[in-house]
Scaffold this motif. Structure first.
Motif, PDB file in Angstrom:
ATOM      1  N   SER A  27     -25.418   2.229   7.487  1.00  0.00           N
ATOM      2  CA  SER A  27     -25.565   1.167   8.488  1.00  0.00           C
ATOM      3  C   SER A  27     -26.180  -0.120   7.953  1.00  0.00           C
ATOM      4  N   ASP A  28     -27.008  -0.057   6.894  1.00  0.00           N
ATOM      5  CA  ASP A  28     -27.732  -1.251   6.445  1.00  0.00           C
ATOM      6  C   ASP A  28     -27.435  -1.556   4.982  1.00  0.00           C
ATOM      7  N   LYS A  56     -25.089  -5.242   8.615  1.00  0.00           N
ATOM      8  CA  LYS A  56     -25.499  -4.093   9.424  1.00  0.00           C
ATOM      9  C   LYS A  56     -24.318  -3.582  10.223  1.00  0.00           C
ATOM     10  N   ILE A  57     -23.949  -2.325  10.010  1.00  0.00           N
ATOM     11  CA  ILE A  57     -22.895  -1.697  10.795  1.00  0.00           C
ATOM     12  C   ILE A  57     -23.541  -1.084  12.031  1.00  0.00           C
ATOM     13  N   LYS A  58     -23.120  -1.565  13.184  1.00  0.00           N
ATOM     14  CA  LYS A  58     -23.756  -1.171  14.443  1.00  0.00           C
ATOM     15  C   LYS A  58     -23.140   0.094  15.015  1.00  0.00           C
ATOM     16  N   SER A  59     -21.817   0.227  14.938  1.00  0.00           N
ATOM     17  CA  SER A  59     -21.156   1.417  15.466  1.00  0.00           C
ATOM     18  C   SER A  59     -19.850   1.626  14.724  1.00  0.00           C
ATOM     19  N   GLY A  67     -20.226  -4.624  13.582  1.00  0.00           N
ATOM     20  CA  GLY A  67     -21.625  -4.872  13.271  1.00  0.00           C
ATOM     21  C   GLY A  67     -21.893  -6.344  13.098  1.00  0.00           C
ATOM     22  N   TYR A  68     -22.893  -6.661  12.272  1.00  0.00           N
ATOM     23  CA  TYR A  68     -23.317  -8.042  12.105  1.00  0.00           C
ATOM     24  C   TYR A  68     -23.550  -8.347  10.637  1.00  0.00           C
TER      25      TYR A  68
END
Length: 497
Positions: A27-28, A56-59, A67-68
Motif C-alpha cells: 500500500s505505501d 499510496k494504494i488505497k484499495s 490510490g493517491y
C-alpha cells in the motif's frame, strides 16, 4: 515540478481469470529523488530536480487498484493526485502495470499522461511517465522516470543510462497512414534526422524530416532513456506531427516504433524505422509475408473492462469486453480495418507488425457515443495464431479512459470489406493543400498499451465464435477500409507543470 493533475492510472489485467487473481499490492511506496523535464512547442526545455513522491494504494479490486500520489519539489508542500490502475500480468517474475493520468482542464490548459510501470523481483517499482499538455498559446511534453520501494526510498542513486546523444540518420522509410475517411495510403519514402542532447537520462532535441512528397520540417522532442537502455521520445504537438517513439539501442542502431497524428487530427500514421550515427544503417526491410492478419477477430477471454473518469471514479465492468473487430486489408507488415459499434459509432484501426514478427501495435480513432476517442494497443502475436491486446483508449477531452487485456482468435471475415467512396486525396506538398504527412517520432506503445476499444460498449451477445486460425499470408490488393467516419481529435496531453 508541480504535478497539479488528477492522476488516473489505468492498469488493465482484465484477462486474468477469476481463479487466478492478481496478488495484492503493497500500500505505501516511497521514491528516490528524481528529475523531470518539460519541453514546449518552441523548443524551450526546463529540468526539475530533487522531485520526490509517495504513492499510496488505497484499495484493490482483483487486478484493479486505486490510490493517491503525493509529490513535492525540494521539500515543498506535497500535492495529492488521484491514481487508479490495473495489473497487466507477470513476465519472468516481473509484474507489469500500465497507468493513465487524466488531467482535464485548468487555467494553464489541459493535460493527461501515461505511466508504464514494473515491479521487479527485488521489490522495486519503476515508473515511466510520459505526458502531453496544451494551453492557449503553447503545447508541451513532460517526461521522467522514478523508482519506488515499499515503506522507504530504495536508495539506488542516480541511474546509469546509455548515451544516445548525437545525430542519428534514418534509412528511407515507407509509412502507413489512415485518413479521416478511413482511407489507407502507403506514403514516402521519407528520411528523418534526430539530433539529441542528453543530461543524465533526460533527452531533448529535434526531428528534421523530409516526407518524400515535397515537404520538410522539424519537430521538437523530449524523452528519457530507461535503465534497460530503451528510450521513449515524445514530439511536442506543433504544426505537423504529434508523435511518440519507443526505441531500443543496440550495435550502434536505434530501432524505432512510431505512432503519431497530424496536428489537425486529420490522419494518423505508423512506421518502424532504423537510425545510425554518421550514416543510415541500411537495414533490410521486414518481410511479413508469412503472416495473415485478415479476418474477423473475436475475444476468447472473459475480460473485464476498466473505465476511469478524471477525479477518480473507477468502474469495473466484469466481462465487459465482448465485441469483435475486422481486419480487411494487409500490405506486408501493415494491416487496417474497423471496429464497428453500429448506432454507437465506429473506430478505424491501423496496425503494424514489428521485425520480430511476434509483436505489433495498433492505433484506433473514431467516434463512440458521439465522443471522439483514440486508442493505442500493444499487441502480442501468440504461437497458436491468436492475438493478445493490451489496450488504452482516451476521450478527446482527456477526461475519460478505458482499458483492458483480451485475447482474440481469428475466423473468416463475417462480411465483405467495405470501401470508402472516393477516398482521401494523395498527400500534397507546397501547393496550398493540406500539409503533407510527416513521420516524426513516436511509436510503441509499445510498450504501449493495451487493448482494443476505448469505451465500454453494451454486450452484443451474438458475436460469432472464432476458431483459432494460424497467421499466414492472405492475398489482398485493396487499398481502402471501412465506412467513412469522423476522425477523433487525439488529445494525449501531459502533466501540467
Amino acid at each position: 515540478m508541480k504535478m497539479r493533475s488528477a492522476v488516473v492510472a489505468l492498469l488493465c489485467g482484465a484477462a486474468v481469470a477469476a481463479s487466478d487473481p492478481c496478488d495484492e499490492l503493497a500500500s505505501d511506496w516511497v521514491s528516490d529523488p528524481y528529475s523531470g523535464e518539460r519541453i514546449d512547442s518552441n523548443g524551450n526545455a526546463k529540468t526539475f530536480t530533487n522531485l520526490e513522491a509517495t504513492f499510496k494504494i488505497k484499495s484493490q479490486h482483483g487486478c484493479a487498484f486505486e490510490g493517491y500520489l503525493y509529490n513535492s519539489t525540494n521539500g515543498a508542500a506535497a500535492r495529492k493526485n488521484w491514481v487508479a490502475g490495473v495489473i497487466l500480468g507477470t513476465t519472468m517474475g516481473v509484474v507489469e502495470l500500465q497507468m493513465f493520468e487524466l488531467g482535464g482542464s485548468s487555467s494553464k490548459g489541459s493535460w493527461t499522461a501515461r505511466v508504464d510501470a514494473t515491479i521487479s523481483t527485488d521489490g522495486i517499482l519503476r515508473w515511466r511517465h510520459t505526458g502531453r499538455g496544451s494551453g492557449d498559446d503553447e503545447s508541451w511534453v513532460v517526461v521522467f522516470d522514478a523508482v519506488f520501494a515499499v515503506g522507504a526510498a530504495p536508495g539506488l542513486g542516480e541511474p546509469d543510462c546509455a548515451n544516445v546523444s548525437g545525430v542519428w540518420f534514418s534509412d528511407w522509410i515507407e509509412y502507413d497512414r489512415l485518413y479521416a475517411d478511413s482511407t489507407h495510403a502507403t506514403e514516402g519514402p521519407a528520411k528523418n534526422t534526430l539530433t539529441l542532447a542528453q543530461t543524465g537520462c533526460l533527452v531533448t532535441g529535434g526531428n528534421a524530416w523530409d516526407n518524400g512528397v515535397g515537404g520538410t520540417g522539424k519537430e521538437y522532442i523530449g524523452g528519457v532513456v530507461h535503465s534497460d537502455n530503451s528510450l521513449t521520445l515524445l514530439e511536442v504537438a506543433g504544426i505537423d506531427i504529434d508523435g511518440r517513439m519507443e526505441a531500443t539501442v543496440g550495435d550502434g542502431v536505434l530501432a524505432v516504433h512510431f505512432v503519431g497524428s497530424m496536428a489537425d487530427k486529420s490522419s494518423e500514421m505508423v512506421f518502424d524505422g532504423f537510425f545510425a550515427k554518421d550514416a543510415p544503417p541500411d537495414t533490410p526491410a521486414t518481410d511479413c509475408s508469412v503472416l495473415d492478419m485478415i479476418g474477423t477477430w473475436t475475444p476468447t477471454t472473459n475480460s473485464d473492462l476498466f473505465e476511469v473518469v478524471a477525479g477518480g471514479n473507477v468502474t469495473v465492468r466484469e466481462g465487459g469486453v465482448r465485441r469483435t473487430f475486422d481486419i480487411y486489408h494487409q500490405d506486408n507488415c501493415a494491416f487496417w480495418g474497423t471496429e464497428d459499434f453500429g448506432e454507437y459509432g465506429s473506430l478505424a484501426l491501423l496496425g503494424l507488425v514489428h521485425s520480430d514478427l511476434e509483436t505489433a501495435f495498433v492505433t484506433e480513432v473514431g467516434l463512440f457515443f458521439g465522443v471522439g476517442v483514440s486508442a493505442t494497443v500493444d499487441v502480442r502475436l501468440l504461437e497458436n495464431g491468436d492475438m493478445k491486446w493490451h489496450y488504452i483508449g482516451v476521450s478527446e477531452d482527456g477526461t475519460r479512459a478505458a482499458t483492458y487485456d483480451a485475447v482474440y482468435a481469428k475466423s473468416e471475415l463475417a462480411s465483405s470489406a467495405p470501401t470508402s467512396d472516393g477516398g482521401s486525396p494523395a498527400p500534397t506538398s507546397a501547393d496550398g493543400g493540406s500539409p503533407a504527412p510527416t513521420p516524426a517520432d513516436g511509436g510503441s506503445t509499445a510498450p504501449t498499451s493495451d487493448g482494443a476499444s476505448p469505451a465500454p460498449t453494451p454486450a452484443d451477445g451474438d458475436s460469432p465464435t472464432a476458431s483459432p486460425t494460424p497467421h499466414k499470408k492472405h492475398s489482398d490488393g485493396a487499398a481502402s477500409v471501412g465506412p467513412p467516419l469522423l476522425l477523433a481529435a487525439l488529445v494525449l496531453v501531459v502533466a501540467g507543470a
